[in-house]
Design an enzyme around this catalytic site. Structure first.
Site, mmCIF file in Angstrom:
data_model
loop_
_atom_site.group_PDB
_atom_site.id
_atom_site.type_symbol
_atom_site.label_atom_id
_atom_site.label_comp_id
_atom_site.label_asym_id
_atom_site.label_seq_id
_atom_site.Cartn_x
_atom_site.Cartn_y
_atom_site.Cartn_z
ATOM 1 N N ASP A 92 0.731 -1.128 -0.097
ATOM 2 C CA ASP A 92 -0.066 -0.049 0.030
ATOM 3 C C ASP A 92 0.906 1.433 0.068
ATOM 4 O OD1 ASP A 92 -2.318 2.013 0.349
ATOM 5 O OD2 ASP A 92 -3.309 -0.112 0.910
ATOM 6 N N HIS A 148 -2.878 3.059 -4.633
ATOM 7 C CA HIS A 148 -2.405 2.602 -3.349
ATOM 8 C C HIS A 148 -0.852 2.074 -3.465
ATOM 9 C CE1 HIS A 148 -5.778 2.884 -0.599
ATOM 10 N NE2 HIS A 148 -6.435 2.554 -1.453
ATOM 11 N N GLU A 162 -9.657 2.281 -5.523
ATOM 12 C CA GLU A 162 -9.340 3.824 -5.051
ATOM 13 C C GLU A 162 -7.937 4.422 -5.827
ATOM 14 O OE1 GLU A 162 -11.101 3.832 -0.720
ATOM 15 O OE2 GLU A 162 -9.123 3.250 -0.831
HETATM 16 C C1 ACM Z 1 -11.064 -0.867 -0.001
HETATM 17 O O1 ACM Z 1 -11.629 -0.852 1.150
HETATM 18 N N1 ACM Z 1 -10.340 0.328 -0.421
HETATM 19 C C2 ACM Z 1 -10.745 -2.101 -0.712
#
Ligand code: ACM
Length: 575
Positions: free
Chosen positions: A179, A250, A317
């Site tokens: 991440d 991420h 995201e």
């Molecule tokens: C997530 O909770 N962004 C998969």
């Protein structure tokens, strides 16, 4: 008998006495049952101090493990029958080694909390009720995500969680390995991913508006040998470890290590550190050829370490602002004949979908992988000469792309509610339901100021017990694509295993029952009965050393006064 998760069928014969495990009790198992027998001998041997020496099968003084093709036919490979009867001792008949293992877990529960300790306490007896149990799971994927990227969890913690999952008949550990805030798996081809990407200078304590920082550097990663050990330890317990390498969002830890992976004509990526705070982050990968090659190298090592059919590539995201501002990315969109940035993300995901399918694996991604359409000239095929052509494994499924441009074998983790999972199932994709409104275990467990770093809506033990993985709107054929469900433990606000235990338990016990047991519709579930069984189960968790949230609320040291969270009032929207 207070079993959790509740078995499909159980009959106790209380009127005829009990079976007692003694120093001379034998454990009989053929070669096909060697794994479950090894596990049972090790845990019960430790707890009781008895040797459980090999026996010659059957009889009042013995435990017998056997595979039975009739059980395979009737209950599947994960099914088992456990019977304890006078003159017969304990028999576990399994549909496969997994069924024997789950049966052995049931046997451990029946022996009482002391069976979860690692040394015998004085003066204990080990009685089993005479009983007949027939059992099999509702779903094949009974998962838990552990986010070891936001806060690194040492290897021992991961091994402990494998045991905790197995004790609840959960069978998938989804490890969120990368991440913005850290890269947690050694990649030999690109060593800076852990030399640089595994470490951050400090850590935000609490969520966005929190002014607090832990000024100590934080980090850690798993070596190849650590991963091999975790995977093998999990396999012995019939738990599959699914790795997640999150792309193209991420990814700031990777960009900090290799600045050329980022959108270099928009930001000075050489100045980007491993992220120290939380939230959705604009610094994402540049979806260009060199990035594809880099992540093919990464995934080649991941495939060598993780035998799991499914490999998670994230996909969630990913803000597109840098892509919109980048001449390099815009040229790429044009060259590929794509409509826009969303389609570019889809192209990027489809590349790895095909790449994994060509190697006999299946992509799984967050529900954003359904977005962006299926357009473009290159439908994600790896190009000739792209390095790791590798072994051409069997295709997970057919060659034709679905309406989302994905291979039919690609699967979706439905996290922003049920909608993504419903759409995916209707298109023929397998789905793991993990709607945040239901089973995100970073969400707070109760109202009130005492909950540590309260996040989002309240999800109580009862709420989780009423979680239903299959929405009513799916017909039977579509519902069959819901291969299971998963509880996700995101660790932005959990900086230790003690904090993880608090958020995970007791709710994980309720979750386990929603994916294993044949429960009625949510409104009709016997919450009182479950809570009554939990009274016994807390004793098991105590013996295991799990620091769950007590029913009365957090103990003083489980609170985090003054640390800002992000609570939201009212019930969560069900979408
Ligand atoms: C997530 O909770 N962004 C998969």
């Amino acid at each position: 008998m207070d079993l959790i998760p509740a078995p499909v069928e159980a009959h106790r014969h209380a009127d005829i006495g009990h079976f007692e495990l003694r120093p001379g009790t034998a454990l009989s198992a053929g070669p096909e049952a060697a794994g479950p027998a090894r596990w049972l001998r090790s845990v019960l041997g430790a707890a009781t101090g008895f040797a459980l020496l090999p026996g010659d099968g059957g009889g009042d003084g013995s435990i017998t493990l056997r595979l039975d093709p009739e059980i395979t036919a009737e209950l599947g490979a994960e099914g088992y029958r456990l019977s304890v009867a006078p003159g017969q001792g304990v028999r576990i008949d399994g549909g496969g080694p997994a069924g024997l293992f789950w049966g052995a877990q049931t046997l451990r529960q029946l022996l009482g909390p002391g069976a979860y300790r690692r040394a015998p306490l004085a003066g204990r007896s080990w009685r089993l009720p005479y009983c007949d149990i027939a059992d099999a799971p509702r779903f094949a994927w009974r998962g838990v995500l552990l986010d070891v990227a936001r806060h690194f969890m040492p290897k021992d913690v991961v091994l402990r969680y494998v045991d905790l999952l197995a004790a609840h008949k959960l069978n998938v550990l989804h490890l969120h390995l990368t991440d913005d805030q850290g890269w947690r798996v050694e990649i030999r081809r690109h060593p800076r991913l852990t030399e640089v990407g595994a470490w951050r200078t400090r850590t935000k304590v609490g969520l966005r508006e929190s002014p607090l920082w832990d000024e100590r550097p934080h980090g850690g990663f798993y070596t190849h040998d650590d991963i091999r050990e975790i995977v093998a330890y999990a396999a012995e317990r019939h738990v599959t470890v699914v790795p997640e390498i999150d792309i193209p969002g991420h990814s700031q830890a990777a960009i900090a290590a290799y600045p050329e992976l980022g959108v270099t004509d928009v930001v000075d990526t050489t100045a980007l550190p491993v992220l120290t705070g939380w939230g959705i982050n604009p610094n994402v990968l540049a979806p260009v050829e060199s990035t594809l090659r880099f992540y093919e190298d990464v995934l080649a090592e991941v495939l060598a370490l993780f035998p799991s059919t499914f490999v998670h590539i994230g996909g969630d995201e990913c803000p597109k602002d840098q892509w919109r501002a980048s001449a390099m990315v815009q040229a790429r969109i044009k060259e590929l004949g794509l409509r826009d940035e969303d389609e570019l993300q889809s192209w990027f995901v489809r590349h790895f979908d095909r790449w994994l399918a060509d190697r006999g694996r299946r992509l799984i991604g967050w529900d954003e992988i359904l977005e962006g359409g299926a357009g473009g000239r290159d439908r994600g095929r790896p190009r000739a000469g792209s390095g790791e052509e590798g072994r051409q494994g069997e295709r997970a499924s057919g060659d034709e792309a679905t309406e989302y441009g994905l291979t039919p074998g690609a699967a979706v983790s439905s996290w922003r509610g049920y909608a993504g999972g419903i759409a995916a199932a209707r298109a023929g994709h397998d789905v793991v339901m993990c709607p945040e409104s239901q089973v995100y275990l970073d969400w707070r467990q109760a109202g009130g100021d005492d909950e540590p770093v309260p996040i989002a809506h309240v999800r109580t033990l009862e709420d989780v017990y009423r979680f239903e993985p299959v929405p009513d709107s799916l017909g039977p054929r579509e519902a069959a694509h819901v291969i299971g469900a998963q509880a996700n433990i995101w660790t932005e606000t959990m900086d230790s295993v003690r904090a993880v235990d608090y958020m995970a338990f007791p709710r994980l016990a309720a979750f386990a029952e929603t994916v294993w047991s044949p429960l009625p519709a949510p409104a009709e579930r016997d919450v009182e009965g479950f809570v009554a069984r939990m009274a016994t189960h807390y004793g098991r968790l105590d013996a295991l050393g799990v620091e769950y949230r007590p029913p009365g609320g957090p103990l003083p040291w489980q609170r985090r006064p003054g640390v800002v969270g992000r609570p939201i009032e009212g019930p969560p929207p069900i979408v």
